[in-house]
Design an enzyme around this catalytic site. Structure first.
Site, mmCIF file in Angstrom:
data_model
loop_
_atom_site.group_PDB
_atom_site.id
_atom_site.type_symbol
_atom_site.label_atom_id
_atom_site.label_comp_id
_atom_site.label_asym_id
_atom_site.label_seq_id
_atom_site.Cartn_x
_atom_site.Cartn_y
_atom_site.Cartn_z
ATOM 1 N N LYS A 97 0.823 -1.213 0.000
ATOM 2 C CA LYS A 97 0.000 0.000 0.000
ATOM 3 C C LYS A 97 0.861 1.269 0.000
ATOM 4 C CE LYS A 97 -3.786 -2.457 2.294
ATOM 5 N NZ LYS A 97 -4.815 -2.441 3.375
ATOM 6 N N ASN A 120 -1.900 -0.058 6.950
ATOM 7 C CA ASN A 120 -1.320 -1.318 7.426
ATOM 8 C C ASN A 120 -0.396 -1.987 6.413
ATOM 9 O OD1 ASN A 120 -3.258 -2.133 5.665
ATOM 10 N ND2 ASN A 120 -4.344 -3.490 7.059
ATOM 11 N N TYR A 157 -12.280 -2.527 -3.374
ATOM 12 C CA TYR A 157 -12.787 -2.651 -1.999
ATOM 13 C C TYR A 157 -14.320 -2.578 -1.934
ATOM 14 C CZ TYR A 157 -8.168 -2.651 0.203
ATOM 15 O OH TYR A 157 -6.903 -2.998 0.616
ATOM 16 N N HIS A 168 -1.820 -5.577 1.519
ATOM 17 C CA HIS A 168 -3.045 -6.366 1.374
ATOM 18 C C HIS A 168 -2.672 -7.776 0.935
ATOM 19 C CE1 HIS A 168 -6.956 -7.743 -0.153
ATOM 20 N NE2 HIS A 168 -6.267 -8.219 -1.173
ATOM 21 N N GLU A 226 -9.269 -11.324 -7.439
ATOM 22 C CA GLU A 226 -8.382 -10.169 -7.253
ATOM 23 C C GLU A 226 -7.234 -10.164 -8.264
ATOM 24 O OE1 GLU A 226 -9.187 -9.459 -2.483
ATOM 25 O OE2 GLU A 226 -7.213 -10.120 -3.124
HETATM 26 P P1 GDP Z 1 -7.595 -7.442 5.617
HETATM 27 O O1 GDP Z 1 -8.150 -8.607 4.845
HETATM 28 O O2 GDP Z 1 -6.719 -7.860 6.771
HETATM 29 O O3 GDP Z 1 -6.909 -6.427 4.716
HETATM 30 O O4 GDP Z 1 -8.815 -6.690 6.325
HETATM 31 P P2 GDP Z 1 -10.270 -6.263 5.781
HETATM 32 O O5 GDP Z 1 -10.610 -6.946 4.488
HETATM 33 O O6 GDP Z 1 -11.190 -6.404 6.934
HETATM 34 O O7 GDP Z 1 -10.117 -4.702 5.503
HETATM 35 C C1 GDP Z 1 -9.583 -4.192 4.292
HETATM 36 C C2 GDP Z 1 -8.730 -3.000 4.615
HETATM 37 O O8 GDP Z 1 -9.558 -1.956 5.140
HETATM 38 C C3 GDP Z 1 -7.712 -3.225 5.735
HETATM 39 O O9 GDP Z 1 -6.535 -3.830 5.261
HETATM 40 C C4 GDP Z 1 -7.481 -1.838 6.257
HETATM 41 O O10 GDP Z 1 -6.594 -1.090 5.414
HETATM 42 C C5 GDP Z 1 -8.872 -1.224 6.159
HETATM 43 N N1 GDP Z 1 -9.653 -1.361 7.390
HETATM 44 C C6 GDP Z 1 -10.156 -2.497 7.941
HETATM 45 N N2 GDP Z 1 -10.861 -2.236 9.066
HETATM 46 C C7 GDP Z 1 -10.794 -0.891 9.232
HETATM 47 C C8 GDP Z 1 -11.333 -0.004 10.226
HETATM 48 O O11 GDP Z 1 -12.025 -0.413 11.166
HETATM 49 N N3 GDP Z 1 -11.051 1.330 10.061
HETATM 50 C C9 GDP Z 1 -10.301 1.805 9.015
HETATM 51 N N4 GDP Z 1 -10.081 3.135 8.925
HETATM 52 N N5 GDP Z 1 -9.800 1.000 8.069
HETATM 53 C C10 GDP Z 1 -10.033 -0.332 8.172
#
Ligand code: GDP
Length: 192
Positions: A57, A161, A98, A164, A175
């Protein structure tokens, strides 16, 4: 089947197959452990060659040395980079990628973050690539991710973070095709 053909067939078989056929290795027989269900159900899955999508990212790509170090960790863990490019996501592409989070309160911020700088997108291939890659990344929230994980070492918080990783082989397939055409992927054989 001739004796020679039988031997050749046997040599091609993976070790879990031989253990299943023979009722397990001698150690498991001595311990009274029946490996058959494990051998039948678990080992073939454990040995699966998979593909997964990785995105470094914008917070990672802007850190000097981070892109190289993260890609090095992938390779050191046995994940082969079979496609790779550095691109800037448009608003539309980030929103589409997303879309599953469309209804979440952080969706807008996430799209803004993902379009704020270049990303490095790659396809990784290897044994259990989906799980292996996510293990290297660590948990979603960088502020909770242990040191030594990519999110722990290069990310900041739950949004920024660093990377991905696809969460399942079915998701990975979608994807990967979102970012790469078949001609961009260096691999002649379709993975499982
Ligand atoms: P991943 O599979 O570990 O990437 O997690 P998810 O699919 O749940 O979320 C996708 C991305 O959205 C994450 O990698 C973070 O960059 C972001 N994200 C997830 N949860 C949150 C949240 O509660 N707040 C914010 N601001 N970003 C989030």
């Amino acid at each position: 089947m001739s004796a020679d053909a039988q031997r050749a067939e046997g040599e091609r078989r993976p070790i879990w197959w031989m253990q299943r056929e023979s009722g397990g290795c001698s150690a498991s027989r001595q311990l009274g452990y029946d490996p058959a269900p494990f051998a039948r159900e678990e080992l073939p899955r454990i040995m699966a060659i998979e593909r997964t999508l990785s995105i470094l990212k914008p917070d990672a790509t802007e850190r000097p040395g981070a892109t190289g170090e993260i890609l090095r960790r992938f390779e050191a863990a046995g994940l082969r980079i079979i496609a790779l490019k550095k691109i800037r996501l448009s608003d539309e592409i980030a929103r589409g990628f997303y879309a599953v989070h469309k209804a979440r309160p952080f969706y807008g911020d996430l799209v803004k973050f993902m379009t704020s700088g270049p990303v490095v997108v790659s396809v990784l291939e290897g044994e259990n690539a989906v799980r292996a890659h996510r293990d290297l990344l660590g948990p979603t929230n960088s502020s909770e991710a242990p040191k030594g994980t990519i999110r722990g070492d290069f990310g900041t918080d739950i949004e920024r973070n660093a990377a991905h990783g696809s969460d399942a082989t079915a998701t990975a397939k979608i994807e990967i095709s979102y970012f790469f055409g078949a001609a961009e992927i260096l691999a002649p054989v379709e993975a499982l």
